[in-house]
Design an enzyme around this catalytic site. Sequence first.
Site, mmCIF file in Angstrom:
data_model
loop_
_atom_site.group_PDB
_atom_site.id
_atom_site.type_symbol
_atom_site.label_atom_id
_atom_site.label_comp_id
_atom_site.label_asym_id
_atom_site.label_seq_id
_atom_site.Cartn_x
_atom_site.Cartn_y
_atom_site.Cartn_z
ATOM 1 N N GLU A 40 0.844 -1.210 0.000
ATOM 2 C CA GLU A 40 0.000 0.000 0.000
ATOM 3 C C GLU A 40 0.884 1.267 0.000
ATOM 4 O O GLU A 40 1.898 1.308 0.712
ATOM 5 C CB GLU A 40 -0.839 -0.008 1.284
ATOM 6 C CG GLU A 40 -1.742 1.198 1.467
ATOM 7 C CD GLU A 40 -2.383 1.272 2.855
ATOM 8 O OE1 GLU A 40 -1.767 0.811 3.851
ATOM 9 O OE2 GLU A 40 -3.489 1.817 2.956
ATOM 10 N N LYS A 111 -9.687 2.133 -1.776
ATOM 11 C CA LYS A 111 -9.810 1.556 -0.423
ATOM 12 C C LYS A 111 -11.107 2.009 0.236
ATOM 13 O O LYS A 111 -11.418 3.215 0.254
ATOM 14 C CB LYS A 111 -8.599 2.010 0.403
ATOM 15 C CG LYS A 111 -8.500 1.416 1.792
ATOM 16 C CD LYS A 111 -7.228 1.940 2.459
ATOM 17 C CE LYS A 111 -7.001 1.403 3.847
ATOM 18 N NZ LYS A 111 -5.782 1.979 4.460
ATOM 19 N N CYS A 146 -5.028 -3.017 3.378
ATOM 20 C CA CYS A 146 -4.574 -2.742 4.748
ATOM 21 C C CYS A 146 -5.702 -2.774 5.785
ATOM 22 O O CYS A 146 -6.204 -3.842 6.121
ATOM 23 C CB CYS A 146 -3.799 -1.419 4.765
ATOM 24 S SG CYS A 146 -2.674 -1.306 6.183
HETATM 25 N N1 LIG Z 1 -2.624 1.931 6.479
HETATM 26 C C1 LIG Z 1 -3.489 1.309 7.245
HETATM 27 O O1 LIG Z 1 -4.607 1.027 6.828
HETATM 28 C C2 LIG Z 1 -3.029 0.985 8.634
HETATM 29 C C3 LIG Z 1 -3.952 0.029 9.353
HETATM 30 C C4 LIG Z 1 -3.520 -0.219 10.755
HETATM 31 O O2 LIG Z 1 -2.514 0.276 11.201
HETATM 32 C C5 LIG Z 1 -4.344 -1.101 11.582
HETATM 33 O O3 LIG Z 1 -5.419 -1.531 11.153
HETATM 34 O O4 LIG Z 1 -3.929 -1.374 12.731
#
Ligand SMILES: NC(=O)CCC(=O)C(=O)O
Length: 266
Positions: A40, A111, A146
């Site tokens: 990502e 996303k 993510c």
């Molecule tokens: N970039 C993200 O979506 C980080 C997600 C995260 O740090 C978490 O779910 O814990």
Amino acid sequence: MRASLIQIAVNEDESVDSRRHRVAALVREQAGADLVVLPELWTTGAFAFEEFGREAEPLEGPTYETMAKAASDAGVWLHAGSIPERDPQGPLYNTSLIFSPSGELAAAYRKIHRFGFDKGEAVLMGAGRDLVTVRLPGTTLGVATCYDLRFPELFRGLVAAGAETVVIPAGWPERRRAHWTLLAQARAVENQAFVLACGTAGTHAGVPQAGHSIVVDPWGEVLAEAGADEEILGVDFDPAKVAATREQFPALKDRVLGLEPPRNRS
Ligand SMILES: NC(=O)CCC(=O)C(=O)O
């Protein structure tokens, strides 16, 4: 099927442009793989919030151009991770790009669940609304990004749309690494699907990244797991295992949808 997950180190001592070209060279080295996966927001780093606006690109911007060419040079399906996309008519989006081996854009995924609660990505970017699947020879990919990993209903939606292999680019922090591994395995087991989850290494914006990209099979077994540093995680997997697992242990067929809410008896 052979997949290469390129766990890129995103550090501030490398410019976005030089990282872009370095990563393109790494993609080209994967000729012979069927599928290559990047993390990502690897141009800026997922936690480099101040860079999102500065480095945002139109969908068909420099990362698109460089990755389309790298995919066709290598002759691979390329999930090129995500970019901060500047929609000329709207906000920024955290958008994943998937290219075919001829360098055509096969799909883009914005996303859906933005991370940060009341700051960071959650306020700087818009939310996608559409589930995305991509048909490859041998398997159907479902796409998530993510923080989406924490929302099982998204994955059930992908399975209902035919997904057998879920690809999850991420920029997951070291602080919550245990969640990453646990959730990747949970999504594989509950959906009886392969999970290919590719994170970043290095430290940006003061946030050390977890690395530990992971590939899990439909039975929940870890086929491959990276360490903490930049690494290319290669894995061979048999997509037929999804149908076999779903047939031998048909739990997905026992889903009960549309349950009634609790009725108070007081
Ligand atoms: N970039 C993200 O979506 C980080 C997600 C995260 O740090 C978490 O779910 O814990």
